[in-house]
Design a protein around this motif. Structure first.
Motif, PDB file in Angstrom:
ATOM      1  N   VAL A 157       0.842  -1.187   0.000  1.00  0.00           N
ATOM      2  CA  VAL A 157       0.000   0.000   0.000  1.00  0.00           C
ATOM      3  C   VAL A 157       0.881   1.240   0.000  1.00  0.00           C
ATOM      4  O   VAL A 157       1.685   1.437   0.920  1.00  0.00           O
ATOM      5  N   ARG A 158       0.742   2.055  -1.029  1.00  0.00           N
ATOM      6  CA  ARG A 158       1.471   3.325  -1.076  1.00  0.00           C
ATOM      7  C   ARG A 158       0.731   4.342  -0.205  1.00  0.00           C
ATOM      8  O   ARG A 158      -0.497   4.427  -0.237  1.00  0.00           O
ATOM      9  N   PHE A 159       1.476   5.117   0.582  1.00  0.00           N
ATOM     10  CA  PHE A 159       0.838   6.134   1.409  1.00  0.00           C
ATOM     11  C   PHE A 159       1.735   7.363   1.504  1.00  0.00           C
ATOM     12  O   PHE A 159       2.924   7.316   1.182  1.00  0.00           O
ATOM     13  N   ASP A 160       1.143   8.453   1.920  1.00  0.00           N
ATOM     14  CA  ASP A 160       1.865   9.717   2.037  1.00  0.00           C
ATOM     15  C   ASP A 160       2.523   9.802   3.404  1.00  0.00           C
ATOM     16  O   ASP A 160       1.938  10.294   4.380  1.00  0.00           O
ATOM     17  N   HIS A 161       3.738   9.281   3.477  1.00  0.00           N
ATOM     18  CA  HIS A 161       4.561   9.412   4.673  1.00  0.00           C
ATOM     19  C   HIS A 161       4.852  10.895   4.908  1.00  0.00           C
ATOM     20  O   HIS A 161       4.845  11.693   3.967  1.00  0.00           O
ATOM     21  N   LYS A 162       5.107  11.285   6.145  1.00  0.00           N
ATOM     22  CA  LYS A 162       5.307  12.698   6.464  1.00  0.00           C
ATOM     23  C   LYS A 162       6.557  13.284   5.806  1.00  0.00           C
ATOM     24  O   LYS A 162       6.664  14.501   5.646  1.00  0.00           O
ATOM     25  N   VAL A 163       7.508  12.415   5.411  1.00  0.00           N
ATOM     26  CA  VAL A 163       8.724  12.911   4.778  1.00  0.00           C
ATOM     27  C   VAL A 163       8.693  12.702   3.263  1.00  0.00           C
ATOM     28  O   VAL A 163       8.945  13.623   2.493  1.00  0.00           O
ATOM     29  N   ALA A 164       8.382  11.497   2.823  1.00  0.00           N
ATOM     30  CA  ALA A 164       8.374  11.165   1.398  1.00  0.00           C
ATOM     31  C   ALA A 164       7.431   9.993   1.181  1.00  0.00           C
ATOM     32  O   ALA A 164       7.164   9.231   2.120  1.00  0.00           O
ATOM     33  N   PRO A 165       6.899   9.812  -0.024  1.00  0.00           N
ATOM     34  CA  PRO A 165       5.999   8.678  -0.284  1.00  0.00           C
ATOM     35  C   PRO A 165       6.619   7.368   0.169  1.00  0.00           C
ATOM     36  O   PRO A 165       7.830   7.147   0.028  1.00  0.00           O
ATOM     37  N   ALA A 166       5.789   6.476   0.737  1.00  0.00           N
ATOM     38  CA  ALA A 166       6.287   5.232   1.312  1.00  0.00           C
ATOM     39  C   ALA A 166       5.285   4.110   1.036  1.00  0.00           C
ATOM     40  O   ALA A 166       4.195   4.333   0.507  1.00  0.00           O
ATOM     41  N   TYR A 167       5.680   2.889   1.430  1.00  0.00           N
ATOM     42  CA  TYR A 167       4.868   1.699   1.173  1.00  0.00           C
ATOM     43  C   TYR A 167       4.801   0.852   2.435  1.00  0.00           C
ATOM     44  O   TYR A 167       5.795   0.687   3.143  1.00  0.00           O
ATOM     45  N   SER A 168       3.625   0.321   2.704  1.00  0.00           N
ATOM     46  CA  SER A 168       3.487  -0.727   3.712  1.00  0.00           C
ATOM     47  C   SER A 168       3.377  -2.060   2.984  1.00  0.00           C
ATOM     48  O   SER A 168       2.932  -2.117   1.835  1.00  0.00           O
ATOM     49  N   TRP A 169       3.770  -3.138   3.681  1.00  0.00           N
ATOM     50  CA  TRP A 169       3.881  -4.446   3.025  1.00  0.00           C
ATOM     51  C   TRP A 169       3.137  -5.538   3.779  1.00  0.00           C
ATOM     52  O   TRP A 169       3.211  -5.590   5.018  1.00  0.00           O
ATOM     53  N   PRO A 170       2.456  -6.442   3.052  1.00  0.00           N
ATOM     54  CA  PRO A 170       2.002  -7.682   3.677  1.00  0.00           C
ATOM     55  C   PRO A 170       3.229  -8.508   4.056  1.00  0.00           C
ATOM     56  O   PRO A 170       4.138  -8.682   3.237  1.00  0.00           O
ATOM     57  N   VAL A 171       3.287  -8.991   5.282  1.00  0.00           N
ATOM     58  CA  VAL A 171       4.515  -9.645   5.738  1.00  0.00           C
ATOM     59  C   VAL A 171       4.838 -10.886   4.910  1.00  0.00           C
ATOM     60  O   VAL A 171       6.014 -11.177   4.639  1.00  0.00           O
ATOM     61  N   ASP A 172       3.829 -11.635   4.480  1.00  0.00           N
ATOM     62  CA  ASP A 172       4.106 -12.827   3.671  1.00  0.00           C
ATOM     63  C   ASP A 172       4.750 -12.457   2.339  1.00  0.00           C
ATOM     64  O   ASP A 172       5.652 -13.157   1.866  1.00  0.00           O
ATOM     65  N   ARG A 173       4.278 -11.385   1.736  1.00  0.00           N
ATOM     66  CA  ARG A 173       4.870 -10.952   0.470  1.00  0.00           C
ATOM     67  C   ARG A 173       6.317 -10.517   0.681  1.00  0.00           C
ATOM     68  O   ARG A 173       7.190 -10.802  -0.146  1.00  0.00           O
ATOM     69  N   PHE A 174       6.557  -9.820   1.795  1.00  0.00           N
ATOM     70  CA  PHE A 174       7.921  -9.355   2.044  1.00  0.00           C
ATOM     71  C   PHE A 174       8.863 -10.531   2.283  1.00  0.00           C
ATOM     72  O   PHE A 174      10.000 -10.546   1.776  1.00  0.00           O
ATOM     73  N   THR A 175       8.431 -11.526   3.038  1.00  0.00           N
ATOM     74  CA  THR A 175       9.300 -12.675   3.286  1.00  0.00           C
ATOM     75  C   THR A 175       9.534 -13.474   2.003  1.00  0.00           C
ATOM     76  O   THR A 175      10.596 -14.081   1.842  1.00  0.00           O
ATOM     77  N   GLU A 176       8.579 -13.460   1.081  1.00  0.00           N
ATOM     78  CA  GLU A 176       8.799 -14.095  -0.217  1.00  0.00           C
ATOM     79  C   GLU A 176       9.920 -13.387  -0.985  1.00  0.00           C
ATOM     80  O   GLU A 176      10.750 -14.042  -1.625  1.00  0.00           O
TER      81      GLU A 176
END
Length: 225
Positions: A157-176
């Motif tokens: 999920v892309r979101f507007d971080h307070k400093v610069a655009p950022a992404y959150s990740w499903p943990v299973d996808r990240f471990t893959e």
């Protein structure tokens, strides 16, 4: 890759003092993160290679924490202003300007690598190459601890971080993705929302196998020192 990193670097360059004042002591109120970093340091020491990098070190507070936990730690950041602050705050430690996709270490040089919320600005399509570079600089058996914003959504999920655009990740996808770079996940910790957006604070501890798969190391190669 260069364009979004240049924007991120400029954004962090502009908030160094504020960022340092907000985050330098933040782990005092984050027992889960402290526990994972302590476990990471203990396991790195057990490999016999205590050389470790804090990648995306910001003002250097976690580099100093790793040093206090018995690691031969150095800090890297793409923001020259952050590196300048870290050097002033922790003059006994080494800090260098560098990008995560081009680390200034030889193949297999490190016993450990910490990426504490420093990969969150990397677009999903660029993350596999970045993780491969982290794998390149770690010795067989070396460990990586990655902290990031987790989501229960099926995709990043892309979101507007307070400093610069950022992404959150499903943990299973990240471990893959970690597995694709050659890592074996050893532990993962998710805990309650870190923000009003409802993201989970997520910490994944992984290691390279003692024997590289297929007789070769993953990664695209990069600078040597």
């Amino acid at each position: 890759m260069v364009e979004h990193q240049d924007r991120t670097r400029a954004a962090y360059d502009g908030i160094v003092d504020l960022y340092a004042s907000l985050f330098a002591d933040r782990l005092e109120t984050q027992p889960f993160a402290r526990a994972m970093i302590g476990t990471f340091a203990e396991l790195v020491r057990a490999t016999g290679n205590t050389r470790a990098a804090d990648v995306g070190c910001g003002p250097g507070h976690l580099t100093a924490m790793l040093d206090g936990l018995g690691l031969d730690a150095s800090g890297l950041d793409l923001s020259p202003a952050m590196i300048g602050h870290a050097r002033r705050a922790h003059p006994a430690l080494r800090f260098d300007e560098a990008r995560m996709e081009s680390l200034p270490f030889g193949d297999g040089a490190l016993g450990g690598l910490l990426a504490h919320y420093s990969m969150i600005h990397t677009p999903p399509e660029e993350l596999p190459a970045l993780l491969a570079e982290q794998a390149r600089v770690l010795a067989p058996g070396g460990l990586i601890l990655v902290s990031f914003f987790g989501t229960e959504e099926p995709e990043p999920v892309r979101f507007d971080h307070k400093v610069a655009p950022a992404y959150s990740w499903p943990v299973d996808r990240f471990t893959e993705l970690l597995a694709g770079a050659g890592f074996v996940t050893k532990a993962r910790l998710l805990h309650d929302p870190a923000s009003e957006r409802g993201f989970l604070d997520t910490h994944v501890l992984a290691a390279l196998p003692l024997e590289a798969r297929g007789g070769s190391r993953p990664g695209p190669g990069g600078p040597r020192r």
